[in-house]
Design a protein around this motif. Structure first.
Motif, PDB file in Angstrom:
ATOM      1  N   LEU A   1       0.846  -1.209   0.000  1.00  0.00           N
ATOM      2  CA  LEU A   1       0.000   0.000   0.000  1.00  0.00           C
ATOM      3  C   LEU A   1       0.872   1.245   0.000  1.00  0.00           C
ATOM      4  N   LEU A   2       0.550   2.153  -0.905  1.00  0.00           N
ATOM      5  CA  LEU A   2       1.209   3.460  -0.919  1.00  0.00           C
ATOM      6  C   LEU A   2       0.182   4.526  -0.548  1.00  0.00           C
ATOM      7  N   VAL A   3       0.511   5.278   0.495  1.00  0.00           N
ATOM      8  CA  VAL A   3      -0.342   6.401   0.903  1.00  0.00           C
ATOM      9  C   VAL A   3       0.424   7.688   0.625  1.00  0.00           C
ATOM     10  N   VAL A   4      -0.096   8.489  -0.275  1.00  0.00           N
ATOM     11  CA  VAL A   4       0.525   9.774  -0.604  1.00  0.00           C
ATOM     12  C   VAL A   4      -0.186  10.858   0.201  1.00  0.00           C
ATOM     13  N   LEU A   5       0.579  11.588   0.997  1.00  0.00           N
ATOM     14  CA  LEU A   5      -0.015  12.663   1.818  1.00  0.00           C
ATOM     15  C   LEU A   5       0.442  14.015   1.310  1.00  0.00           C
ATOM     16  N   GLN A   6      -0.510  14.802   0.877  1.00  0.00           N
ATOM     17  CA  GLN A   6      -0.179  16.144   0.384  1.00  0.00           C
ATOM     18  C   GLN A   6      -1.020  17.167   1.143  1.00  0.00           C
ATOM     19  N   ALA A   7      -0.464  18.340   1.347  1.00  0.00           N
ATOM     20  CA  ALA A   7      -1.224  19.384   2.048  1.00  0.00           C
ATOM     21  C   ALA A   7      -0.447  20.682   2.058  1.00  0.00           C
ATOM     22  N   MET A   8      -1.173  21.755   2.339  1.00  0.00           N
ATOM     23  CA  MET A   8      -0.522  23.030   2.609  1.00  0.00           C
ATOM     24  C   MET A   8       0.158  22.918   3.981  1.00  0.00           C
ATOM     25  N   ASP A   9       1.047  23.861   4.286  1.00  0.00           N
ATOM     26  CA  ASP A   9       1.711  23.840   5.592  1.00  0.00           C
ATOM     27  C   ASP A   9       0.673  23.912   6.721  1.00  0.00           C
ATOM     28  N   ALA A  10       0.971  23.225   7.798  1.00  0.00           N
ATOM     29  CA  ALA A  10       0.155  23.219   9.021  1.00  0.00           C
ATOM     30  C   ALA A  10      -1.213  22.559   8.835  1.00  0.00           C
ATOM     31  N   ALA A  11      -1.382  21.809   7.755  1.00  0.00           N
ATOM     32  CA  ALA A  11      -2.668  21.128   7.551  1.00  0.00           C
ATOM     33  C   ALA A  11      -2.750  19.854   8.393  1.00  0.00           C
ATOM     34  N   GLY A  12      -1.593  19.386   8.907  1.00  0.00           N
ATOM     35  CA  GLY A  12      -1.637  18.240   9.817  1.00  0.00           C
ATOM     36  C   GLY A  12      -1.075  16.948   9.267  1.00  0.00           C
ATOM     37  N   LYS A  13      -0.140  17.023   8.329  1.00  0.00           N
ATOM     38  CA  LYS A  13       0.435  15.783   7.786  1.00  0.00           C
ATOM     39  C   LYS A  13       1.122  14.977   8.890  1.00  0.00           C
ATOM     40  N   ASP A  14       1.987  15.669   9.641  1.00  0.00           N
ATOM     41  CA  ASP A  14       2.757  14.950  10.674  1.00  0.00           C
ATOM     42  C   ASP A  14       1.840  14.338  11.737  1.00  0.00           C
ATOM     43  N   GLY A  15       0.858  15.105  12.166  1.00  0.00           N
ATOM     44  CA  GLY A  15      -0.068  14.606  13.196  1.00  0.00           C
ATOM     45  C   GLY A  15      -0.873  13.427  12.672  1.00  0.00           C
ATOM     46  N   THR A  16      -1.234  13.470  11.399  1.00  0.00           N
ATOM     47  CA  THR A  16      -2.010  12.373  10.815  1.00  0.00           C
ATOM     48  C   THR A  16      -1.173  11.095  10.838  1.00  0.00           C
ATOM     49  N   ILE A  17       0.081  11.215  10.435  1.00  0.00           N
ATOM     50  CA  ILE A  17       0.949  10.034  10.432  1.00  0.00           C
ATOM     51  C   ILE A  17       1.078   9.489  11.851  1.00  0.00           C
ATOM     52  N   LYS A  18       1.326  10.395  12.783  1.00  0.00           N
ATOM     53  CA  LYS A  18       1.533   9.975  14.178  1.00  0.00           C
ATOM     54  C   LYS A  18       0.300   9.258  14.747  1.00  0.00           C
ATOM     55  N   HIS A  19      -0.886   9.835  14.513  1.00  0.00           N
ATOM     56  CA  HIS A  19      -2.074   9.287  15.169  1.00  0.00           C
ATOM     57  C   HIS A  19      -2.679   8.096  14.432  1.00  0.00           C
ATOM     58  N   VAL A  20      -2.586   8.112  13.090  1.00  0.00           N
ATOM     59  CA  VAL A  20      -3.212   7.017  12.343  1.00  0.00           C
ATOM     60  C   VAL A  20      -2.333   5.767  12.373  1.00  0.00           C
ATOM     61  N   MET A  21      -1.014   5.984  12.368  1.00  0.00           N
ATOM     62  CA  MET A  21      -0.107   4.836  12.270  1.00  0.00           C
ATOM     63  C   MET A  21       0.302   4.303  13.645  1.00  0.00           C
ATOM     64  N   THR A  22      -0.283   4.803  14.716  1.00  0.00           N
ATOM     65  CA  THR A  22       0.217   4.441  16.044  1.00  0.00           C
ATOM     66  C   THR A  22       0.120   2.940  16.348  1.00  0.00           C
ATOM     67  N   GLY A  23      -0.836   2.255  15.699  1.00  0.00           N
ATOM     68  CA  GLY A  23      -0.998   0.845  16.046  1.00  0.00           C
ATOM     69  C   GLY A  23      -0.236  -0.112  15.154  1.00  0.00           C
ATOM     70  N   VAL A  24       0.373   0.409  14.074  1.00  0.00           N
ATOM     71  CA  VAL A  24       0.964  -0.531  13.116  1.00  0.00           C
ATOM     72  C   VAL A  24       2.396  -0.892  13.503  1.00  0.00           C
ATOM     73  N   ASN A  25       2.774  -2.083  13.117  1.00  0.00           N
ATOM     74  CA  ASN A  25       4.117  -2.566  13.424  1.00  0.00           C
ATOM     75  C   ASN A  25       5.149  -1.745  12.633  1.00  0.00           C
ATOM     76  N   PRO A  26       6.067  -1.050  13.325  1.00  0.00           N
ATOM     77  CA  PRO A  26       7.027  -0.187  12.608  1.00  0.00           C
ATOM     78  C   PRO A  26       7.829  -0.943  11.547  1.00  0.00           C
ATOM     79  N   GLN A  27       7.985  -2.238  11.705  1.00  0.00           N
ATOM     80  CA  GLN A  27       8.742  -3.006  10.698  1.00  0.00           C
ATOM     81  C   GLN A  27       8.055  -3.034   9.342  1.00  0.00           C
ATOM     82  N   GLY A  28       6.744  -2.831   9.364  1.00  0.00           N
ATOM     83  CA  GLY A  28       5.991  -2.969   8.125  1.00  0.00           C
ATOM     84  C   GLY A  28       5.682  -1.657   7.427  1.00  0.00           C
ATOM     85  N   VAL A  29       6.156  -0.547   8.015  1.00  0.00           N
ATOM     86  CA  VAL A  29       5.816   0.765   7.460  1.00  0.00           C
ATOM     87  C   VAL A  29       7.073   1.596   7.246  1.00  0.00           C
ATOM     88  N   VAL A  30       7.146   2.254   6.112  1.00  0.00           N
ATOM     89  CA  VAL A  30       8.237   3.205   5.885  1.00  0.00           C
ATOM     90  C   VAL A  30       7.619   4.554   5.540  1.00  0.00           C
TER      91      VAL A  30
END
Ligand code: ATP
Ligand code: MG
Length: 296
Positions: free
Chosen positions: A67-96
């Motif tokens: 799966l490829l998830v492309v995240l695009q946004a204007m500054d301060a739209a919340g890209k970093d927070g989205t990654i942090k909160h949505v990916m919190t449960g996934v095994n870090p070995q399986g995500v880059v």
């Protein structure tokens, strides 16, 4: 979320055909039109994160799809927070997660997709692009002087045809990935100009958030309208059924996280993710190994 409600929610934001696409038709403060009870956002997101974790485990075990998830946004739209909160449960070995910044000299000496392709997900993995190949039809379109460093022959440089070709190449690249078994979803976190101002002010006024603010952000804000036009054109040209865009309202962070989590769940649910059952020969090996261990 219940599958039916999730489907309705995603349909609201999914763009699969750019013909009639207008960014102005999408409200950054949209809350789902009653499909989601906002008092339950926390619980729904927690449930989404748990399902995502389970599906990622199966994706990893199957070791075929990706799966490829492309995240695009204007500054301060919340890209970093989205990654942090949505990916919190996934095994870090399986995500880059790959952040794409300004291209370096070696990147610029190659075609614009060169540096991107290397970060496409391996079988069984999820790749998240924090910015992506789309910057080459967004920031580069808003600031065409960037192309001066791209080693392009003079005749190929700039002009409507040039951008059309880039958009076609992006679409073809994504189709190619899909043909290899990579699901591709593209997320535009759609924040309003007013909300961006509020978030910038909060980054300036709150000492522990100062690091998130850079002087370049305020300069790019002056080009708001140009960016919105570039986004509209990019989404319109590259939205397809097999590599859809989600225009996610991003003024409410928690709601945006829920939509992104559900979009990922939807993409993973479309794959045949049976955990591989070992062939007969392997079952025999397992039984022998078990017998040896128990005999120790
Ligand atoms: P954050 O500010 O939250 O750390 P960010 O993604 O904004 O995240 P920055 O380092 O601030 O990270 O910005 C990266 C910059 O790199 C952006 O301004 C983006 O437009 C630029 N960039 C990315 N790809 C390209 C590209 N292909 N050509 C030119 N500029 C690019
Ligand atoms: Mg930035």
């Amino acid at each position: 979320m219940k599958p039916k409600a999730a489907r309705k929610l995603l349909e609201r934001y999914r763009v699969t055909d750019g013909a009639a696409f207008r960014l102005a038709d999408h409200d950054p403060a949209d809350g789902g039109g009653g499909i989601v009870d906002h008092d339950e956002l926390d619980a729904l997101l927690a449930d989404g994160v748990a399902r995502l974790s389970e599906l990622q485990g199966r994706l990893y075990a199957a070791d075929t799809w990706s799966l490829l998830v492309v995240l695009q946004a204007m500054d301060a739209a919340g890209k970093d927070g989205t990654i942090k909160h949505v990916m919190t449960g996934v095994n870090p070995q399986g995500v880059v997660v790959t952040p794409f910044k300004q291209p370096g000299p070696e990147d610029l000496a190659h075609g614009f997709l060169w540096r991107v392709h290397a970060h496409a997900p391996a079988a069984g993995r999820i790749a998240v692009f924090n910015r992506s190949h789309y910057e080459d039809v967004l920031v580069a379109r808003v600031h065409p002087e960037l192309l001066d460093h791209a080693h392009l022959p003079a005749g190929l440089h700039g002009g409507k045809k040039f951008w059309r070709h880039r958009l076609e190449d992006i679409s073809a690249f994504e189709t190619y990935l899909v043909h290899q078994g990579t699901a591709v979803i593209k997320i535009f976190l759609h924040v309003s100009r007013e909300e961006q101002k509020r978030r910038f002010l909060s980054r300036i006024d709150t000492p522990h958030k100062n690091w998130k603010f850079s002087a370049a952000d305020i300069k790019e804000r002056d080009y708001w309208d140009e960016y919105q036009t570039a986004y509209e054109q990019a989404i319109a040209a590259t939205a397809t059924a097999h590599a859809p865009w989600y225009v996610v309202p991003a003024d409410n962070k928690l709601f945006a996280h829920l939509v992104v989590a559900e979009a990922m769940i939807d993409a993973l649910s479309g794959m045949e993710l049976e955990e591989p059952s070992p062939p007969e020969a392997e079952c025999k090996l397992l039984a022998e190994a078990k017998a040896r261990l128990e005999a120790e």
